[in-house]
Design a protein around this motif. Structure first.
Motif, mmCIF file in Angstrom:
data_model
loop_
_atom_site.group_PDB
_atom_site.id
_atom_site.type_symbol
_atom_site.label_atom_id
_atom_site.label_comp_id
_atom_site.label_asym_id
_atom_site.label_seq_id
_atom_site.Cartn_x
_atom_site.Cartn_y
_atom_site.Cartn_z
ATOM 1 N N LEU A 23 -4.277 -15.453 -5.228
ATOM 2 C CA LEU A 23 -3.498 -16.663 -5.498
ATOM 3 C C LEU A 23 -3.748 -17.780 -4.499
ATOM 4 O O LEU A 23 -3.362 -18.923 -4.745
ATOM 5 C CB LEU A 23 -2.011 -16.319 -5.521
ATOM 6 C CG LEU A 23 -1.597 -15.266 -6.543
ATOM 7 C CD1 LEU A 23 -0.138 -14.901 -6.356
ATOM 8 C CD2 LEU A 23 -1.869 -15.763 -7.952
ATOM 9 N N GLY A 24 -4.335 -17.459 -3.360
ATOM 10 C CA GLY A 24 -4.584 -18.481 -2.353
ATOM 11 C C GLY A 24 -4.723 -17.901 -0.968
ATOM 12 O O GLY A 24 -4.955 -16.706 -0.789
ATOM 13 N N GLU A 25 -4.555 -18.759 0.024
ATOM 14 C CA GLU A 25 -4.632 -18.371 1.430
ATOM 15 C C GLU A 25 -3.332 -17.654 1.799
ATOM 16 O O GLU A 25 -2.251 -18.202 1.604
ATOM 17 C CB GLU A 25 -4.796 -19.616 2.296
ATOM 18 C CG GLU A 25 -4.727 -19.353 3.781
ATOM 19 C CD GLU A 25 -4.647 -20.631 4.607
ATOM 20 O OE1 GLU A 25 -4.394 -20.509 5.806
ATOM 21 O OE2 GLU A 25 -4.812 -21.736 4.043
ATOM 22 N N VAL A 26 -3.453 -16.436 2.317
ATOM 23 C CA VAL A 26 -2.274 -15.618 2.611
ATOM 24 C C VAL A 26 -2.202 -15.312 4.099
ATOM 25 O O VAL A 26 -3.196 -14.892 4.705
ATOM 26 C CB VAL A 26 -2.301 -14.298 1.807
ATOM 27 C CG1 VAL A 26 -1.076 -13.448 2.121
ATOM 28 C CG2 VAL A 26 -2.405 -14.573 0.322
ATOM 29 N N LYS A 27 -1.046 -15.529 4.674
ATOM 30 C CA LYS A 27 -0.762 -15.149 6.063
ATOM 31 C C LYS A 27 0.386 -14.154 6.022
ATOM 32 O O LYS A 27 1.439 -14.443 5.458
ATOM 33 C CB LYS A 27 -0.343 -16.357 6.907
ATOM 34 C CG LYS A 27 -1.373 -17.446 6.994
ATOM 35 C CD LYS A 27 -2.477 -17.064 7.932
ATOM 36 C CE LYS A 27 -3.465 -18.214 8.044
ATOM 37 N NZ LYS A 27 -4.548 -17.935 8.921
ATOM 38 N N ILE A 28 0.168 -12.984 6.615
ATOM 39 C CA ILE A 28 1.200 -11.942 6.627
ATOM 40 C C ILE A 28 1.614 -11.674 8.064
ATOM 41 O O ILE A 28 0.775 -11.353 8.907
ATOM 42 C CB ILE A 28 0.686 -10.655 5.954
ATOM 43 C CG1 ILE A 28 0.328 -10.943 4.490
ATOM 44 C CG2 ILE A 28 1.730 -9.541 6.059
ATOM 45 C CD1 ILE A 28 -0.304 -9.779 3.758
ATOM 46 N N HIS A 29 2.901 -11.821 8.314
ATOM 47 C CA HIS A 29 3.466 -11.563 9.638
ATOM 48 C C HIS A 29 4.425 -10.384 9.520
ATOM 49 O O HIS A 29 5.270 -10.360 8.618
ATOM 50 C CB HIS A 29 4.231 -12.785 10.153
ATOM 51 C CG HIS A 29 3.381 -14.013 10.218
ATOM 52 N ND1 HIS A 29 2.482 -14.244 11.232
ATOM 53 C CD2 HIS A 29 3.281 -15.081 9.371
ATOM 54 C CE1 HIS A 29 1.874 -15.406 11.015
ATOM 55 N NE2 HIS A 29 2.341 -15.923 9.893
#
Length: 78
Positions: A23-29
């Motif tokens: 779906l796009g650029e993903v950042k997981i914290h």
């Protein structure tokens, strides 16, 4: 589209979030403190949260947010 998962550790470690990459650029914290919220969600269009509290200040600092996905049983209205 920029998608940010703010507190992935609260979602359970058996949850596969890799499908979000389509779906796009993903950042997981794993976790996010209240002091980190503005910076972590900066420029994001989608916020995926469980235990984090999105308040007027956080929303005001992140005008690009279009969707907040609350992955829990309910929410606290303040």
């Amino acid at each position: 589209m920029k998608i940010v998962v703010g507190d992935a550790a609260t979602l359970g470690f058996d949850l596969d979030l890799s499908h979000l990459n389509a779906l796009g650029e993903v950042k997981i914290h794993s976790t996010t403190t209240p002091c980190e919220m503005a910076a972590r969600f900066a420029g994001a269009e989608v916020a995926i949260i469980t235990k984090l509290r999105m308040n007027r200040e956080t929303l005001g600092e992140n005008p690009t947010l279009r969707l907040i996905a609350e992955c829990a049983m309910g929410f606290l209205a303040a």
